[in-house]
Design a protein around this motif. Structure first.
Motif, PDB file in Angstrom:
ATOM      1  N   ILE A 132     -68.517  24.411  52.111  1.00 50.57           N
ATOM      2  CA  ILE A 132     -69.652  23.512  51.321  1.00 50.57           C
ATOM      3  C   ILE A 132     -69.251  22.742  52.487  1.00 50.57           C
ATOM      4  O   ILE A 132     -68.624  21.553  52.875  1.00 50.57           O
ATOM      5  N   GLN A 133     -70.812  22.528  52.508  1.00 54.66           N
ATOM      6  CA  GLN A 133     -70.790  20.843  53.304  1.00 54.66           C
ATOM      7  C   GLN A 133     -72.229  20.026  52.796  1.00 54.66           C
ATOM      8  O   GLN A 133     -72.973  20.007  51.748  1.00 54.66           O
ATOM      9  N   GLY A 134     -72.622  18.960  53.937  1.00 52.30           N
ATOM     10  CA  GLY A 134     -73.130  18.172  53.006  1.00 52.30           C
ATOM     11  C   GLY A 134     -73.374  16.809  51.898  1.00 52.30           C
ATOM     12  O   GLY A 134     -72.037  16.660  51.581  1.00 52.30           O
ATOM     13  N   ARG A 135     -73.804  16.595  51.221  1.00 48.99           N
ATOM     14  CA  ARG A 135     -73.582  16.038  49.997  1.00 48.99           C
ATOM     15  C   ARG A 135     -72.002  16.497  49.173  1.00 48.99           C
ATOM     16  O   ARG A 135     -71.851  15.848  48.561  1.00 48.99           O
ATOM     17  N   PRO A 136     -72.795  17.614  48.294  1.00 54.61           N
ATOM     18  CA  PRO A 136     -71.491  18.248  47.772  1.00 54.61           C
ATOM     19  C   PRO A 136     -70.268  18.571  48.055  1.00 54.61           C
ATOM     20  O   PRO A 136     -69.400  18.176  47.260  1.00 54.61           O
ATOM     21  N   GLY A 137     -70.533  18.741  49.780  1.00 54.92           N
ATOM     22  CA  GLY A 137     -69.312  18.409  50.533  1.00 54.92           C
ATOM     23  C   GLY A 137     -68.784  16.920  50.612  1.00 54.92           C
ATOM     24  O   GLY A 137     -67.430  16.944  50.075  1.00 54.92           O
ATOM     25  N   ASN A 138     -69.608  16.087  50.412  1.00 57.89           N
ATOM     26  CA  ASN A 138     -68.918  14.565  50.590  1.00 57.89           C
ATOM     27  C   ASN A 138     -68.596  14.462  49.184  1.00 57.89           C
ATOM     28  O   ASN A 138     -67.213  13.722  49.411  1.00 57.89           O
ATOM     29  N   LEU A 139     -69.264  14.925  47.958  1.00 57.75           N
ATOM     30  CA  LEU A 139     -68.581  14.546  46.688  1.00 57.75           C
ATOM     31  C   LEU A 139     -67.719  15.120  46.592  1.00 57.75           C
ATOM     32  O   LEU A 139     -66.283  14.623  45.896  1.00 57.75           O
ATOM     33  N   ILE A 140     -67.197  16.290  46.587  1.00 63.15           N
ATOM     34  CA  ILE A 140     -65.565  17.361  46.794  1.00 63.15           C
ATOM     35  C   ILE A 140     -64.514  16.071  47.341  1.00 63.15           C
ATOM     36  O   ILE A 140     -64.016  15.804  47.653  1.00 63.15           O
ATOM     37  N   ARG A 141     -65.022  15.759  48.772  1.00 61.52           N
ATOM     38  CA  ARG A 141     -64.352  14.968  49.506  1.00 61.52           C
ATOM     39  C   ARG A 141     -63.572  13.422  49.038  1.00 61.52           C
ATOM     40  O   ARG A 141     -62.318  13.327  48.950  1.00 61.52           O
ATOM     41  N   ASN A 142     -64.879  13.036  48.510  1.00 64.29           N
ATOM     42  CA  ASN A 142     -64.471  11.753  47.568  1.00 64.29           C
ATOM     43  C   ASN A 142     -63.946  11.649  46.661  1.00 64.29           C
ATOM     44  O   ASN A 142     -62.900  11.414  46.262  1.00 64.29           O
TER      45      ASN A 142
END
Length: 176
Positions: A132-142
């Motif tokens: 999962i990349q981009g903004r959705p990947g960032n939300l999962i990471r955060n």
């Protein structure tokens, strides 16, 4: 793709089709100052060699984990999810020792890969199958890192800082 990076009063425009991220690794000066530990008891980066129980080879009364320690004959990546698991293992071993029990081997493993690539950009590889990349990947990471914080106040502080960055666009990052 062009990225315009603004930091303080400097603006730089980068044209790219590929984003490359690199980082160095250096030990904390406190670790470097511990001269009682011989070079033979350190790895090639100067990190302490520890037993599978995360005790220093030459000083078993001392535990070390994370990016300042390397498990002898079993190298693990110096990332926060490994350090987090090792920290719990050290706590369990300290409890065991306080009860006159033997410390146990600490088994840490990579659960998922989460890489921050920039503001609102990250990659999350889940279960070694789903990317999962981009903004959705960032939300999962955060969200993953928020769940790992030890107390609600830390969670609140991190969330507040991320929200402030988002609302007030503190780091003027835009792609054209």
């Amino acid at each position: 793709m062009q990225y315009q990076l603004v930091y303080r009063d400097e603006t730089e425009t980068l044209s790219t089709k590929t984003t490359i991220w690199t980082a160095g690794r250096a030990n904390n000066p406190l670790i470097e100052s511990l001269t009682q530990i011989e070079d033979e008891s350190k790895d090639e980066h100067g990190s302490f060699l520890v037993t599978p129980t995360l005790q220093l080879v030459d000083f078993p009364e001392v535990f070390a984990a994370g990016d300042c320690a390397t498990v002898k004959d079993h190298s693990l990546p110096p990332v926060s999810q490994i350090a987090y698991q090792q920290g719990k293992g050290i706590a369990d071993n300290l409890i065991a020792l306080s009860k006159n029990k033997e410390p146990h081997s600490v088994d840490a493993n990579m659960r998922r890969t989460l890489i921050k690539l920039g503001l609102n950009d990250a990659v999350a590889k889940l279960f070694d199958k789903m990317l999962i990349q981009g903004r959705p990947g960032n939300l999962i990471r955060n969200q993953t890192y928020l769940n790992m914080l030890p107390i609600p106040m830390h969670n609140f502080k991190a969330s507040s800082e991320w929200l402030t960055d988002e609302i007030f666009n503190r780091y003027h990052h835009s792609s054209k």
